[in-house]
Scaffold this motif. Sequence first.
Motif, PDB file in Angstrom:
ATOM      1  N   LEU A   1      43.969 -37.929  -6.845  1.00  0.00           N
ATOM      2  CA  LEU A   1      43.433 -38.271  -5.533  1.00  0.00           C
ATOM      3  C   LEU A   1      42.239 -39.222  -5.657  1.00  0.00           C
ATOM      4  N   LYS A   2      41.388 -38.945  -6.622  1.00  0.00           N
ATOM      5  CA  LYS A   2      40.210 -39.788  -6.860  1.00  0.00           C
ATOM      6  C   LYS A   2      40.629 -41.218  -7.227  1.00  0.00           C
TER       7      LYS A   2
ATOM      8  N   LYS B   1      42.084 -42.993  -4.113  1.00  0.00           N
ATOM      9  CA  LYS B   1      41.045 -43.422  -3.173  1.00  0.00           C
ATOM     10  C   LYS B   1      40.311 -44.663  -3.688  1.00  0.00           C
ATOM     11  N   LYS B   2      40.065 -44.702  -4.981  1.00  0.00           N
ATOM     12  CA  LYS B   2      39.401 -45.872  -5.582  1.00  0.00           C
ATOM     13  C   LYS B   2      40.329 -47.087  -5.502  1.00  0.00           C
TER      14      LYS B   2
ATOM     15  N   ARG C   1      42.662 -47.564  -3.369  1.00  0.00           N
ATOM     16  CA  ARG C   1      42.793 -47.921  -1.944  1.00  0.00           C
ATOM     17  C   ARG C   1      41.697 -48.911  -1.521  1.00  0.00           C
ATOM     18  N   LYS C   2      40.495 -48.693  -2.028  1.00  0.00           N
ATOM     19  CA  LYS C   2      39.384 -49.592  -1.695  1.00  0.00           C
ATOM     20  C   LYS C   2      39.575 -50.981  -2.305  1.00  0.00           C
TER      21      LYS C   2
ATOM     22  N   GLN D   1      48.229 -50.451   0.573  1.00  0.00           N
ATOM     23  CA  GLN D   1      47.573 -49.364   1.298  1.00  0.00           C
ATOM     24  C   GLN D   1      48.574 -48.353   1.871  1.00  0.00           C
TER      25      GLN D   1
ATOM     26  N   ASP E   1      48.263 -44.544   0.912  1.00  0.00           N
ATOM     27  CA  ASP E   1      48.008 -43.545   1.954  1.00  0.00           C
ATOM     28  C   ASP E   1      49.083 -42.469   1.964  1.00  0.00           C
TER      29      ASP E   1
ATOM     30  N   ILE F   1      48.460 -40.183  -0.947  1.00  0.00           N
ATOM     31  CA  ILE F   1      47.305 -39.320  -0.650  1.00  0.00           C
ATOM     32  C   ILE F   1      47.752 -38.177   0.258  1.00  0.00           C
TER      33      ILE F   1
ATOM     34  N   TYR G   1      47.502 -34.135  -0.487  1.00  0.00           N
ATOM     35  CA  TYR G   1      46.873 -33.201   0.445  1.00  0.00           C
ATOM     36  C   TYR G   1      47.867 -32.125   0.893  1.00  0.00           C
TER      37      TYR G   1
ATOM     38  N   LYS H   1      44.279 -32.916   6.690  1.00  0.00           N
ATOM     39  CA  LYS H   1      43.951 -34.186   6.040  1.00  0.00           C
ATOM     40  C   LYS H   1      45.216 -35.007   5.815  1.00  0.00           C
TER      41      LYS H   1
ATOM     42  N   PHE I   1      46.196 -38.847   7.517  1.00  0.00           N
ATOM     43  CA  PHE I   1      46.672 -40.048   6.829  1.00  0.00           C
ATOM     44  C   PHE I   1      48.010 -40.498   7.389  1.00  0.00           C
TER      45      PHE I   1
END
Length: 182
Positions: A19-20, A23-24, A26-27, A33, A37, A40, A44, A52, A56
């Motif tokens: 997940l970490k 998210k990184k 994704r940025k 994306q 998403d 992710i 979740y 959560k 998304f």
Amino acid sequence: YGIAYSELLKQNNKSSKSLKILKKTRKLNKTNQLTIDFKIAEIYTDEGKFNKALNFLEEIERENGVSELISFKKFEVYKLQKKYDYAAEVILDLIGKAPEIAEYNIILAEFYNEIGDSINALRYYENAFRIDSSNIFAVSNLADMYSAMGDDSTAYYFLTQAILNMNIQLSSKVQTLMMLNK
């Protein structure tokens, strides 16, 4: 690379690290994306963080419109939460957008059958049959359900429809007969 690495982490039961990474990634990567998403949301869901996951999935739908993949994931999440009305609404929305697709009715019928609502299960199997009378799942499930209810004449009607329909393969007809004969 970030997506592939996160997948490896997920497969090795390291969801939080996966997940970490997602998210990184994704940025840094706006072109993927949608995929990120969705992954992710999957993590979740696996972790039981259903709200959560739904956030998304809803964001994906807002930005890209309704899609089968996202709708099925939302359906799964709502089922896991035992929010059956919401789960049904997701599939009903797909049916509303594509009423010519018999499979959506079958999915909804199977869902209703799964939760013990045989009236709605029959209703949506019959809808699927009206849309596509050669759909062996609709035909065999209708015959099976009516037979289980003791309505042999209606069960026989649907079984006859399967046998007489030239668009249904012979092997499917034989399998249906064998299943119902048990």
